[in-house]
Design an enzyme around this catalytic site. Structure first.
Site, PDB file in Angstrom:
ATOM      1  CG  HIS A 160     -14.732  11.187   6.841  1.00  0.00           C
ATOM      2  ND1 HIS A 160     -14.960  11.602   5.554  1.00  0.00           N
ATOM      3  CD2 HIS A 160     -15.963  11.093   7.419  1.00  0.00           C
ATOM      4  CE1 HIS A 160     -16.259  11.786   5.363  1.00  0.00           C
ATOM      5  NE2 HIS A 160     -16.884  11.468   6.486  1.00  0.00           N
ATOM      6  CB  SER A 281      13.634  -4.168   8.311  1.00  0.00           C
ATOM      7  OG  SER A 281      14.678  -3.462   7.668  1.00  0.00           O
ATOM      8  CE  LYS A 287      10.094  -1.048   9.214  1.00  0.00           C
ATOM      9  NZ  LYS A 287       8.931  -0.241   9.017  1.00  0.00           N
ATOM     10  CD  GLU A 294       3.003  -4.128   4.572  1.00  0.00           C
ATOM     11  OE1 GLU A 294       3.311  -2.950   4.452  1.00  0.00           O
ATOM     12  OE2 GLU A 294       3.823  -5.001   4.906  1.00  0.00           O
TER      13      GLU A 294
END
Ligand code: ARG
Length: 455
Positions: A160, A281, A287, A294
């Protein structure tokens, strides 16, 4: 624009094909990928026709030479693919006739594009499954190498996404390896069903000519020929099956990517992806993003989409061949490309990740993660499991209230919860000890993990 006489099937037509129809029905711009397989199949077919007396030796040789020349031209980039040639089969056959004359018109004897395309797809997929398996094997050896390296690294295990019990990082990598091992087995099984020779099914009914299907199978290295000509041209279950296996592999890659993504956040800080494998970024200077992982996660959705697409294309088709089947190709090609690229890049990505081992072990000692070990401690002292669970639950609640950890508690405090707690309770409170004790088959103790690695 095409003229009526250009189409090999134009005999019964009184009009030229409408250009919009020509463009809409053409597949040459994507099925040109099958040129090698198409030519390989045609050469085997021509040799069989010769053997059966349907071609003379000279005719067969002219056809084979012509096909080989066409292959060389395609590979040299000098072959012109034209939309009005419809598909790869027509393009090659027309080029052959242009090259060697009327003899070329004998190649299609006893053959339909329906069994021809089934053959091309099977030849193509056979090859691509082999390449995928090689990539999968390389990927699995990366996982095993990492497992070996991280035999001593302890991480918090989660359920979880909440801290559950400590485990070895090696155990985590071997968990993924177990999934990919099953995928490899599935690929091998799918291969068996792809590896069936369809040529000779004709358009749907077989042929009235004395074709030797088994000889073609032998030439093309197929262990068997298909058993029902209608089934042979109608079904693409072997394509569905491959895309399904590809979907499972992508799903496993995607979950691993997700683990890397969350572990790379500042909040977890379990790992750093090397700069060469991350992106920045355009706006926020600080970043560093895990875009590779991804994109693997995102591309998994795209592969699932192709699985739904092919299942849906097939579901309402009346027997046997229908042009809808042409829609299998772009889906399959994209799945093959996406799967191979993803397997390869995740394998490389894993080699460009630095694990923050101290932080992982530190976190593996937090959050009452050894609570289950305390329960087992009491069980060994004779306390019934349910009671032990409740007692340790109360210890956790007490600690939360007093803002303490298990290790902060004195023996007197422990004993207030149950008299069975003794001084040896200290020995079981560390993540490392917790891991050491998980000695059941398949458990995370170092001996058991080494045993998995050996297997
Ligand atoms: N291009 C077709 C396909 O991909 C194969 C040709 C069969 N066409 C036909 N009209 N029978 O399935």
């Amino acid at each position: 624009m095409a003229s009526k006489s250009e189409k090999p099937w134009a005999g019964r037509f009184r009009q030229a094909t409408n250009p919009e129809v020509e463009k809409f029905t053409a597949s040459i711009h994507f099925d040109c990928r099958l040129y090698r397989h198409d030519i390989e199949g045609s050469i085997a077919h021509a040799r069989m026709l010769r053997r059966q007396g349907l071609l003379s030796k000279e005719e067969m040789e002219a056809i084979v030479k012509g096909l080989q020349k066409i292959r060389a031209e395609i590979e040299a980039g000098t072959f012109e693919f034209r939309l009005e040639d419809e598909d790869i089969h027509m393009a090659i056959e027309k080029a052959l006739i242009a090259k060697i004359g009327k003899v070329g018109a004998k190649l299609h004897t006893g053959r339909s594009r329906n069994d021809q395309i089934a053959l091309d797809m099977r030849l193509y997929l056979r090859e691509e499954i082999e390449k995928t398996r090689d990539l999968l094997l390389a990927f699995r050896s990366t996982l095993k190498h990492l497992a070996q390296r991280e035999m001593d690294t302890i991480i918090p295990g989660y359920t979880h996404l909440q801290k559950a019990q400590p485990v070895l990082l090696a155990h985590f990598f071997l968990a993924y390896d177990a999934m990919f091992a099953r995928d490899e087995e599935r690929l091998r099984e799918a291969y068996q069903r792809v590896n069936v020779m369809p040529l000779g099914a004709g358009a749907l009914a077989g042929s009235g000519l004395p074709l030797d299907r088994e000889y073609v199978a032998k030439l093309l290295n197929f262990p068997r020929v298909s058993e029902n000509s209608m089934d042979t041209v109608a079904d693409r279950d072997f394509v569905v099956e491959f895309i399904f296996v590809a979907s499972l592999i992508m799903m496993h890659l995607s979950r691993l990517s997700e683990d890397l993504i969350i572990w790379s956040t500042g909040e977890f800080d379990y790992l750093r992806i090397e700069d060469s494998f991350a992106t920045g970024s355009s706006l926020m200077p600080q970043k560093k993003n895990p875009d590779v992982a991804e994109l693997v996660r995102g591309k998994t959705g795209r592969v699932y989409g192709h699985l739904m697409a092919i299942l849906t294309v097939l579901k309402g088709l009346p027997m046997t061949y229908n042009r809808d089947l042409q829609e299998d190709k772009e889906a399959l090609f994209d799945v093959v490309d996406t799967l191979k690229a993803s397997l390869s890049i995740v394998s490389t990505l894993l080699k460009h990740v630095d694990f923050n081992r101290e932080r992982m072990e530190e976190e593996a000692n937090k959050g009452f993660i050894t609570a289950t070990d305390l329960v087992e401690y009491l069980v060994i002292k004779g306390v019934p499991f349910r009671d032990a669970h409740e007692i340790v639950g109360k210890v956790v609640a007490y600690c939360l209230e007093k803002e303490k950890t298990f290790s902060d508690l004195t023996l007197r405090e422990f004993k207030k919860f149950h008299p069975s707690f003794g001084p040896d309770v200290r020995e079981i409170l560390s993540a490392r000890e917790s891991v050491r004790r998980k000695k059941t088959i398949g458990g995370t103790s170092p001996e058991r993990v080494k045993e998995q690695l050996r297997k």
